[in-house]
Design an enzyme around this catalytic site. Sequence first.
Site, PDB file in Angstrom:
ATOM      1  N   CYS A  30       0.876  -1.182   0.000  1.00 36.16           N
ATOM      2  CA  CYS A  30       0.000   0.000   0.000  1.00 36.16           C
ATOM      3  C   CYS A  30       0.908   1.226   0.000  1.00 36.16           C
ATOM      4  O   CYS A  30       1.982   1.187  -0.590  1.00 36.16           O
ATOM      5  CB  CYS A  30      -0.949  -0.021   1.199  1.00 36.16           C
ATOM      6  SG  CYS A  30      -0.130   0.101   2.801  1.00 36.16           S
ATOM      7  N   GLN A  31       0.513   2.301   0.658  1.00 37.18           N
ATOM      8  CA  GLN A  31       1.332   3.501   0.698  1.00 37.18           C
ATOM      9  C   GLN A  31       2.514   3.347   1.661  1.00 37.18           C
ATOM     10  O   GLN A  31       3.638   3.608   1.303  1.00 37.18           O
ATOM     11  CB  GLN A  31       0.471   4.707   1.095  1.00 37.18           C
ATOM     12  CG  GLN A  31       1.193   6.035   1.050  1.00 37.18           C
ATOM     13  CD  GLN A  31       1.489   6.514  -0.361  1.00 37.18           C
ATOM     14  OE1 GLN A  31       0.982   5.976  -1.335  1.00 37.18           O
ATOM     15  NE2 GLN A  31       2.330   7.517  -0.468  1.00 37.18           N
TER      16      GLN A  31
END
Length: 194
Positions: free
Chosen positions: A68-69
């Site tokens: 993800c981030q």
Amino acid sequence: MPGTITPDELIGLKRSGRIIDLIDVRTPGEYESVHAEGARLVPLATLDPARVWGERQGGPDDPLYIICQSGGRSAKACSQFEAAGLGPVVNVTGGTLAWEAAGLPVVRGGSKVLPLDRQVRIVIGGFIAVCGALGALVNPVFAWLAAAGGAGLVFAGVTNICPLAMTLSRMPWNQTRTTSNLESSSCAVTSTTS
């Protein structure tokens, strides 16, 4: 508990010839802005672990890698796979931020969407600032709204559940022209802050 791997370790496996199935669980807008080369989008907000597991690449014992981030949403996605009895799944520590910082290959798109966690901070910060000013200048009742915004942040921090992030992930600027295609394909997924 899901395993973890650094971006450098994952690239090392890929370079050694292993099949790497990398799933990015961010919003479509974040993904289109920049993503790890070879990652495919399955937003956390629409994640169906059984469907994704059934369509994964590699053999039955090959892990599914989740990114993800920064690692928070991918950890949640890994937990969803484990709760469904599916695995092995491996969380890419540090997420896309660590991937990019390590100088590993990324794909950049035309859109420049702020990461979801920054969007949440902007909305809550703006809400608290406006309510605080209105409380001081118009009516003290507005100060209670600012307090409610702060309480929402505490709730999100304690539970790791952020209704605002889930709502923002569905906003038009976090979608792309391919979002409707994703939702109708077999690779649909979900979202919260990371």
